[in-house]
Scaffold this motif. Structure first.
Motif, PDB file in Angstrom:
ATOM      1  N   VAL A 129       0.952  -1.244   0.060  1.00  0.00           N
ATOM      2  CA  VAL A 129      -0.157  -0.061   0.010  1.00  0.00           C
ATOM      3  C   VAL A 129       0.723   1.287  -0.012  1.00  0.00           C
ATOM      4  O   VAL A 129       1.706   1.134   0.801  1.00  0.00           O
ATOM      5  CB  VAL A 129      -0.858   0.079   1.223  1.00  0.00           C
ATOM      6  N   GLY A 130       0.757   2.206  -1.175  1.00  0.00           N
ATOM      7  CA  GLY A 130       1.334   3.476  -1.016  1.00  0.00           C
ATOM      8  C   GLY A 130       0.599   4.633  -1.273  1.00  0.00           C
ATOM      9  O   GLY A 130      -0.810   4.516  -1.472  1.00  0.00           O
ATOM     10  N   CYS A 131       1.052   5.834  -0.914  1.00  0.00           N
ATOM     11  CA  CYS A 131       0.329   6.995  -1.371  1.00  0.00           C
ATOM     12  C   CYS A 131       0.361   7.178  -2.900  1.00  0.00           C
ATOM     13  O   CYS A 131       1.255   6.976  -3.623  1.00  0.00           O
ATOM     14  CB  CYS A 131       1.127   8.117  -0.717  1.00  0.00           C
ATOM     15  N   GLN A 132      -0.859   7.690  -3.276  1.00  0.00           N
ATOM     16  CA  GLN A 132      -1.089   8.100  -4.718  1.00  0.00           C
ATOM     17  C   GLN A 132       0.071   9.347  -5.006  1.00  0.00           C
ATOM     18  O   GLN A 132       0.055  10.395  -4.331  1.00  0.00           O
ATOM     19  CB  GLN A 132      -2.622   8.477  -4.886  1.00  0.00           C
ATOM     20  N   GLY A 133       0.407   9.175  -6.254  1.00  0.00           N
ATOM     21  CA  GLY A 133       1.426  10.202  -6.519  1.00  0.00           C
ATOM     22  C   GLY A 133       2.791  10.043  -6.315  1.00  0.00           C
ATOM     23  O   GLY A 133       3.762  10.919  -6.765  1.00  0.00           O
ATOM     24  N   SER A 134       2.849   9.122  -5.335  1.00  0.00           N
ATOM     25  CA  SER A 134       4.415   8.670  -5.113  1.00  0.00           C
ATOM     26  C   SER A 134       5.140   8.189  -6.098  1.00  0.00           C
ATOM     27  O   SER A 134       4.624   7.237  -7.075  1.00  0.00           O
ATOM     28  CB  SER A 134       4.354   7.668  -3.931  1.00  0.00           C
ATOM     29  N   ARG A 135       6.528   8.643  -6.415  1.00  0.00           N
ATOM     30  CA  ARG A 135       7.030   8.357  -7.501  1.00  0.00           C
ATOM     31  C   ARG A 135       7.929   7.024  -7.307  1.00  0.00           C
ATOM     32  O   ARG A 135       8.061   6.186  -8.281  1.00  0.00           O
ATOM     33  CB  ARG A 135       8.280   9.651  -7.868  1.00  0.00           C
TER      34      ARG A 135
END
Length: 248
Positions: free
Chosen positions: A76-82
């Motif tokens: 699970v990660g943040c949206q927009g994280s590169r």
């Protein structure tokens, strides 16, 4: 042309017999060679040995690869994280080869583990169950190692009298090692090679590999929690208990 509405209706009418499944990749060579004449010829050859009623005299041998670095999974990660990373014991893992043999009665001979390297390493062998540990420059089996494994099979086979049937795939160290083939003939071991491109269907040990793969997943979870290079003997200590249990 049939459209999406037709497909929905067709699927609804046959919902008890049809389902959506993800197919396994199958090469064109395997699809061509796995046919009734080839399979029938293989089993006719097996019947010639007249030992099919003696499961303790029929062995199958196969290799599998083990890696110390687990594969990455979705997180699970943040949206927009590169960037999204997962810490492992290394970016690339060295592959070890395990050659094992089990007969139709469930008896297994001590497996051979082949590490990549030229010199013996005591750390790799620490904590191992009854196992033959060898080293090669590539980490894969070669003719000399296959001959040593054949000696191990003859020493530990369950059948002590009469002929033993050994089923192998057509990998070149198995079929082109004259020294190993001669040693097998001298000790009443008859070798039958699986037809080309049919091991996915005719190789008995492919069924046991599913148990070993589940153990790999358990081991990878352990490695994911260490965040460092874990000694190889820890990895082997998790893998081989399940490998031994799978014979039953």
């Amino acid at each position: 042309m049939a459209g999406l509405d037709w497909w929905r209706g067709f699927r609804g009418r046959h919902k008890d017999t049809l389902t959506i499944r993800k197919p396994q990749a199958l090469s064109i060579q395997r699809a061509i060679h796995l046919n009734k004449p080839i399979v029938d010829k293989y089993f006719q050859l097996m019947l010639k040995y007249a030992i099919l009623g003696n499961p303790e005299r029929i062995y199958n041998a196969d290799e599998t690869g083990l890696s110390l670095v687990p594969g990455v999974k979705n997180v699970v990660g943040c949206q927009g994280s590169r960037y999204c990373s997962q810490i492992t014991s290394g970016e690339r893992g060295q592959l070890q080869t395990v050659l094992m043999a089990v007969n139709a009665a469930g008896h297994y001979v001590p497996p051979m583990v082949i590490f990549k390297g030229k010199r013996p390493n005591a750390r790799l062998e620490r904590g191992m169950p009854p196992t033959i540990v060898k080293y090669s420059e590539t980490g894969y089996i070669n003719r000399d190692l296959f001959h040593e494994w054949m000696v191990n099979l003859v020493m530990h086979q369950q059948n002590v009298s009469g002929k033993t049937l050994l089923i192998l795939d057509g990998h070149w160290p198995h079929t082109r090692c004259g020294k190993a083939l001669a040693y097998a003939a001298e000790n009443n071991v008859e070798i039958v090679s699986l037809p080309p491109h049919t091991s996915h269907y005719l190789q008995p040990l492919d069924k046991i590999k599913s148990i070993l793969n589940r153990s790999k997943t358990t081991t990878w979870r352990l490695l994911e929690c260490t965040y460092e290079i874990v000694p190889e003997w820890v990895f082997q200590g998790w893998i081989f208990p399940s490998c031994s249990a799978s014979r039953t």
